[in-house]
Write an enzyme that holds these catalytic residues in place. Structure first.
Site, short mmCIF file in Angstrom:
data_model
loop_
_atom_site.label_atom_id
_atom_site.label_comp_id
_atom_site.label_asym_id
_atom_site.label_seq_id
_atom_site.Cartn_x
_atom_site.Cartn_y
_atom_site.Cartn_z
N SER A 107 28.44 -2.96 103.87
CA SER A 107 27.50 -3.76 103.07
C SER A 107 26.06 -3.44 103.47
CB SER A 107 27.78 -5.25 103.27
OG SER A 107 27.38 -5.63 104.56
N GLU A 129 31.48 9.06 104.53
CA GLU A 129 31.61 8.17 103.37
C GLU A 129 30.23 7.76 102.89
OE1 GLU A 129 33.67 4.50 104.22
OE2 GLU A 129 33.94 4.07 102.09
N GLN A 188 41.83 5.42 101.59
CA GLN A 188 41.32 5.06 102.93
C GLN A 188 41.86 3.68 103.29
OE1 GLN A 188 37.18 4.20 102.82
NE2 GLN A 188 36.83 4.51 104.98
N SER A 231 40.88 1.64 97.71
CA SER A 231 40.60 2.29 96.42
C SER A 231 41.60 3.39 96.16
CB SER A 231 39.19 2.90 96.42
OG SER A 231 38.24 1.91 96.70
#
Ligand SMILES: Cc1cc2nc3c(=O)[nH]c(=O)nc-3n(C[C@H](O)[C@H](O)[C@H](O)COP(=O)(O)OP(=O)(O)OC[C@H]3O[C@@H](n4cnc5c(N)ncnc54)[C@H](O)[C@@H]3O)c2cc1C
Length: 415
Positions: free
Chosen positions: A382, A256, A138, A173
């Site tokens: 977050s 996600e 991504q 990632s």
């Protein structure tokens, strides 16, 4: 005390009941049909005897990979609730699931492709993704666009049916393993920041894509910086209309958060709770009344998370539950590993496999899992940002002040 004794003697069944799921009525009948197909497949393609790709490919063809997807696209138009039941057939037979081979492809790229990709593109990309032959990454975050994701500055310009992409992505990632990336890029800097974005699928195996590893405090290099220099993307690999990238990205982000927050996620709360319970069972000499209280409180929070997950798997469309589940799962996972470290005592500070050459496989030691869990409240948005979303979109509180709202992106560009 009864609870304590039960936890000690029945850890296995507790963990099983925790991971188990109850279905009712029409969905139970749907699940029964799917389970029959799944059992036939694992018997025709025994996981220990056939290549993983052959079984996962057949699983896709039978519509078992994402049972809620349409027929022909790895699904059967069934309820999402049936997926864990079908997955269990594969796991019990000793097989591996697509979501274990490539979490990003499975939980993030595939639902976005199905929602916004052309049939031609989806036909080309979905089966190799499902079979674990092609993995995905991504490419959203940038040095100047993390929480403020709409501030993306990587640019894409169109000429002769091809887009040329320039810019830098970060925290990508598994980009070092990926064949494809989902990419958010700015196609019109004269529009307000949310409007000038477009969404693409980019080939990671091309000269304009340079990948540099970033090492985490676990010692592993799980994510990367990705530099895009004159990288090419055919227009046929655009998802959604030009300028509609934010809308497409929101679909990705919702999926996600569900993938991270779900009960079956390896990065989710249940596996951390199972670890905490096993440790409690294995180390009776280290138990204290205070730790028992903490474990009981964690268990109660975990039950609330389980019920939230059941609500979102029962819902026809993803919604607020996915956001809440991500928040709760991330914080609960951290708390469960903090508990495990406190139960371990001084042993928590010994970390046997800390070598900077670590592989990219997920760690198995509790100490490493504890360190990795610090990222849970950052990745996928977050906890502060998730709380903002809950405040604004679910509770209807006033929106944050946005000084750049409605202004051309290039005027407010913070670089
Ligand atoms: C393990 C891991 C894997 C990741 N994988 C990927 C990936 O594959 N692809 C990808 O694109 N990204 C990935 N990310 C990036 C992740 O999405 C970002 O780190 C995250 O969105 C936060 O952005 P940031 O790091 O730029 O922090 P910042 O946005 O700079 O935030 C710094 C701090 O400020 C707080 N903050 C910022 N804005 C606000 C606000 N408006 N209100 C309240 N608090 C605020 C944040 O909560 C945070 O605590 C990954 C991150 C991690 C940790």
């Amino acid at each position: 005390l009864t609870w304590d004794r039960e936890t000690s003697t029945n850890v296995r069944s507790l963990v099983k009941s925790w991971i188990g799921m109850e279905l009712e009525g029409a969905i139970a009948a749907e699940a029964a049909g799917l389970v029959e197909t799944a059992r036939r497949l694992v018997s025709d393609f025994p996981p220990a005897q056939v290549p993983q790709g052959a079984l996962l490919g057949a699983w896709f063809d039978a519509g078992l990979t994402w049972v809620h997807f349409p027929e022909g696209l790895g699904g059967r138009g069934c309820s999402r609730q049936c997926q864990p039941i079908v997955d269990d057939v594969m796991l019990e037979a000793g097989g591996t699931l697509t979501r274990q081979v490539g979490t990003i492809g499975y939980g993030i790229a595939a639902p976005t492709l199905v929602a916004f990709g052309s049939r031609e593109l989806t036909d080309r990309l979905l089966r190799p993704l499902a079979a674990g032959e092609e993995t995905w990454c991504q490419l959203f975050s940038e040095p100047g666009a993390g929480s403020d994701l709409a501030n993306v500055s990587a640019s894409a310009t169109l000429a002769d049916g091809k887009w040329t992409v320039n810019g830098q992505k970060v925290w990508s990632s598994r980009a070092h393993e990926a064949r494809w990336g989902v990419l958010l890029a700015r196609t019109d800097p004269s529009l307000p920041k949310h409007q000038g974005l477009t969404y693409f699928v980019i080939d990671m195996h091309q000269p304009g894509v340079e990948i540099r590893p970033l090492r985490q405090m676990t010692g592993r290099a799980e994510f990367n910086e990705v530099f895009l220099t004159e990288a090419m993307v055919p227009d046929a690999q655009r998802l959604g209309a030009v300028g509609e990238g934010w809308r497409v990205a929101r679909t990705t982000l919702l999926n996600e958060r569900m993938a991270i927050g779900s009960r079956k996620s390896s990065a989710g709360a249940p596996s951390a709770m199972a670890d905490a319970l096993r440790l409690w069972s294995d180390r009776p000499e280290r138990r204290t009344p205070v730790l028992r209280d903490r474990l009981a409180a964690l268990w109660i929070r975990a039950q609330a998370h389980r019920l939230t997950c059941e609500r979102f798997s029962a819902a026809a469309a993803l919604g607020q539950e996915a956001v809440i589940a991500k928040l709760v799962s991330a914080e609960l996972r951290q708390a469960a590993y903090e508990f495990s470290m406190d139960l371990l005592g001084p042993e928590a500070s010994t970390y046997g496999t800390y070598d900077m050459a670590g592989s990219n496989q997920d760690g198995t030691e509790l100490q490493e899992k504890f360190l990795r869990s610090r990222a849970n409240t950052i990745e996928g948005g977050s906890s502060e940002i998730i709380r903002n979303i809950i405040g604004e979109r679910i509770l209807g509180l006033p929106a944050e002040h946005q000084p750049d709202r409605g202004k051309p992106w290039r005027e407010g560009h913070r670089g």
